[in-house]
Write a protein that holds these residues in place. Sequence first.
Motif, PDB file in Angstrom:
ATOM      1  N   ARG A 165      26.884   0.811  30.685  1.00 18.97           N
ATOM      2  CA  ARG A 165      28.129   0.516  31.413  1.00 18.97           C
ATOM      3  C   ARG A 165      29.082   1.706  31.341  1.00 18.97           C
ATOM      4  N   LEU A 166      29.204   2.305  30.159  1.00 16.37           N
ATOM      5  CA  LEU A 166      30.072   3.480  30.029  1.00 16.37           C
ATOM      6  C   LEU A 166      29.513   4.661  30.814  1.00 16.37           C
ATOM      7  N   PHE A 167      28.199   4.828  30.817  1.00 19.27           N
ATOM      8  CA  PHE A 167      27.587   5.928  31.560  1.00 19.27           C
ATOM      9  C   PHE A 167      27.827   5.764  33.064  1.00 19.27           C
ATOM     10  N   VAL A 168      27.700   4.555  33.565  1.00 15.92           N
ATOM     11  CA  VAL A 168      27.962   4.287  34.981  1.00 15.92           C
ATOM     12  C   VAL A 168      29.444   4.534  35.301  1.00 15.92           C
ATOM     13  N   ASP A 169      30.338   4.150  34.393  1.00 18.23           N
ATOM     14  CA  ASP A 169      31.765   4.434  34.582  1.00 18.23           C
ATOM     15  C   ASP A 169      32.017   5.938  34.614  1.00 18.23           C
ATOM     16  N   TYR A 170      31.324   6.666  33.772  1.00 16.70           N
ATOM     17  CA  TYR A 170      31.427   8.130  33.725  1.00 16.70           C
ATOM     18  C   TYR A 170      31.002   8.748  35.063  1.00 16.70           C
ATOM     19  N   ILE A 171      29.901   8.284  35.592  1.00 15.98           N
ATOM     20  CA  ILE A 171      29.419   8.772  36.893  1.00 15.98           C
ATOM     21  C   ILE A 171      30.457   8.468  37.974  1.00 15.98           C
ATOM     22  N   ALA A 172      31.018   7.263  37.946  1.00 17.96           N
ATOM     23  CA  ALA A 172      32.039   6.879  38.927  1.00 17.96           C
ATOM     24  C   ALA A 172      33.300   7.721  38.764  1.00 17.96           C
ATOM     25  N   PHE A 173      33.657   8.062  37.537  1.00 23.58           N
ATOM     26  CA  PHE A 173      34.832   8.895  37.284  1.00 23.58           C
ATOM     27  C   PHE A 173      34.732  10.216  38.052  1.00 23.58           C
ATOM     28  N   TYR A 174      33.536  10.778  38.099  1.00 23.34           N
ATOM     29  CA  TYR A 174      33.319  12.029  38.823  1.00 23.34           C
ATOM     30  C   TYR A 174      32.964  11.804  40.295  1.00 23.34           C
ATOM     31  N   ARG A 175      33.115  10.566  40.769  1.00 21.51           N
ATOM     32  CA  ARG A 175      32.832  10.225  42.165  1.00 21.51           C
ATOM     33  C   ARG A 175      31.435  10.693  42.580  1.00 21.51           C
ATOM     34  N   ALA A 176      30.493  10.490  41.678  1.00 22.58           N
ATOM     35  CA  ALA A 176      29.111  10.913  41.915  1.00 22.58           C
ATOM     36  C   ALA A 176      28.235   9.689  42.120  1.00 22.58           C
ATOM     37  N   THR A 177      27.044   9.928  42.562  1.00 21.94           N
ATOM     38  CA  THR A 177      26.046   8.877  42.725  1.00 21.94           C
ATOM     39  C   THR A 177      24.775   9.332  42.025  1.00 21.94           C
ATOM     40  N   VAL A 178      24.280   8.491  41.162  1.00 19.36           N
ATOM     41  CA  VAL A 178      23.013   8.750  40.484  1.00 19.36           C
ATOM     42  C   VAL A 178      22.149   7.513  40.694  1.00 19.36           C
ATOM     43  N   PRO A 179      20.956   7.678  41.254  1.00 19.59           N
ATOM     44  CA  PRO A 179      20.102   6.516  41.504  1.00 19.59           C
ATOM     45  C   PRO A 179      19.818   5.730  40.225  1.00 19.59           C
ATOM     46  N   ALA A 180      19.696   4.415  40.366  1.00 20.39           N
ATOM     47  CA  ALA A 180      19.466   3.536  39.215  1.00 20.39           C
ATOM     48  C   ALA A 180      18.233   3.950  38.421  1.00 20.39           C
ATOM     49  N   GLU A 181      17.196   4.412  39.111  1.00 19.74           N
ATOM     50  CA  GLU A 181      15.984   4.811  38.382  1.00 19.74           C
ATOM     51  C   GLU A 181      16.213   6.062  37.532  1.00 19.74           C
ATOM     52  N   VAL A 182      17.125   6.920  37.961  1.00 24.05           N
ATOM     53  CA  VAL A 182      17.462   8.109  37.167  1.00 24.05           C
ATOM     54  C   VAL A 182      18.295   7.705  35.949  1.00 24.05           C
ATOM     55  N   VAL A 183      19.221   6.777  36.143  1.00 23.42           N
ATOM     56  CA  VAL A 183      20.013   6.271  35.022  1.00 23.42           C
ATOM     57  C   VAL A 183      19.082   5.632  33.985  1.00 23.42           C
ATOM     58  N   ALA A 184      18.127   4.838  34.447  1.00 25.28           N
ATOM     59  CA  ALA A 184      17.167   4.194  33.538  1.00 25.28           C
ATOM     60  C   ALA A 184      16.321   5.231  32.810  1.00 25.28           C
TER      61      ALA A 184
ATOM     62  N   SER B 216      12.109  15.125  25.627  1.00 24.84           N
ATOM     63  CA  SER B 216      12.567  16.230  26.473  1.00 24.84           C
ATOM     64  C   SER B 216      13.748  16.965  25.865  1.00 24.84           C
ATOM     65  N   GLY B 217      13.915  16.897  24.549  1.00 25.70           N
ATOM     66  CA  GLY B 217      15.017  17.580  23.893  1.00 25.70           C
ATOM     67  C   GLY B 217      16.354  16.885  24.070  1.00 25.70           C
ATOM     68  N   MET B 218      16.360  15.682  24.633  1.00 25.07           N
ATOM     69  CA  MET B 218      17.610  14.965  24.866  1.00 25.07           C
ATOM     70  C   MET B 218      17.915  14.010  23.715  1.00 25.07           C
TER      71      MET B 218
ATOM     72  N   THR C 215      17.168   8.316  32.199  1.00 28.26           N
ATOM     73  CA  THR C 215      18.051   9.010  31.268  1.00 28.26           C
ATOM     74  C   THR C 215      18.174   8.222  29.974  1.00 28.26           C
ATOM     75  N   TRP C 216      18.409   6.924  30.088  1.00 24.34           N
ATOM     76  CA  TRP C 216      18.501   6.085  28.893  1.00 24.34           C
ATOM     77  C   TRP C 216      17.224   6.210  28.056  1.00 24.34           C
ATOM     78  N   GLU C 217      16.079   6.103  28.685  1.00 23.72           N
ATOM     79  CA  GLU C 217      14.802   6.191  27.950  1.00 23.72           C
ATOM     80  C   GLU C 217      14.657   7.539  27.251  1.00 23.72           C
ATOM     81  N   ARG C 218      15.052   8.613  27.917  1.00 23.79           N
ATOM     82  CA  ARG C 218      14.984   9.937  27.293  1.00 23.79           C
ATOM     83  C   ARG C 218      15.909  10.027  26.086  1.00 23.79           C
ATOM     84  N   LEU C 219      17.118   9.477  26.237  1.00 27.87           N
ATOM     85  CA  LEU C 219      18.094   9.567  25.153  1.00 27.87           C
ATOM     86  C   LEU C 219      17.687   8.752  23.940  1.00 27.87           C
TER      87      LEU C 219
END
Length: 146
Positions: free
Chosen positions: A18-37, A48-50, A39-43
Amino acid sequence: MTINVRPVTTADKDRWLRLFVDYIAFYRATVPAEVVAATWERLVGQSSGMMGFSAISGSGDIIGIAAVVFHPSTWSASGYCYLEDLYVDPAQRGQGVGQALIRAVYAEADRRGATRTYWVTDEGNATARRLYDAVGHLSPYLQYRR
């Protein structure tokens, strides 16, 4: 305020996202849901060094997040740490949450022997820049993109 920063865990998923999605919205950006998912898995998997961090309030709420990428460098025998994302719940800003996250990132970078920790922010993000001016040095370099 008591702030504890630790690596993300699977239990953090809903609030962290939820905070990550708010962060993306703060920058008026769009990141596809599959990329957000992904990213979470990588973190959470630190693949991948993340690596992801959660800032936890004294009451146990996740009030800030950070995501970093550790990578090799052509200018250093050791690697670098890129602080790619940092976001604090707007209701919690000005209480040291961002600074606590950055300190945790610095500690992890030091533990891994990274010789540089760096990040980028929007030129007009005055709130974040006040924090960044206190914890880092503004580079004279400009970022170009394709």
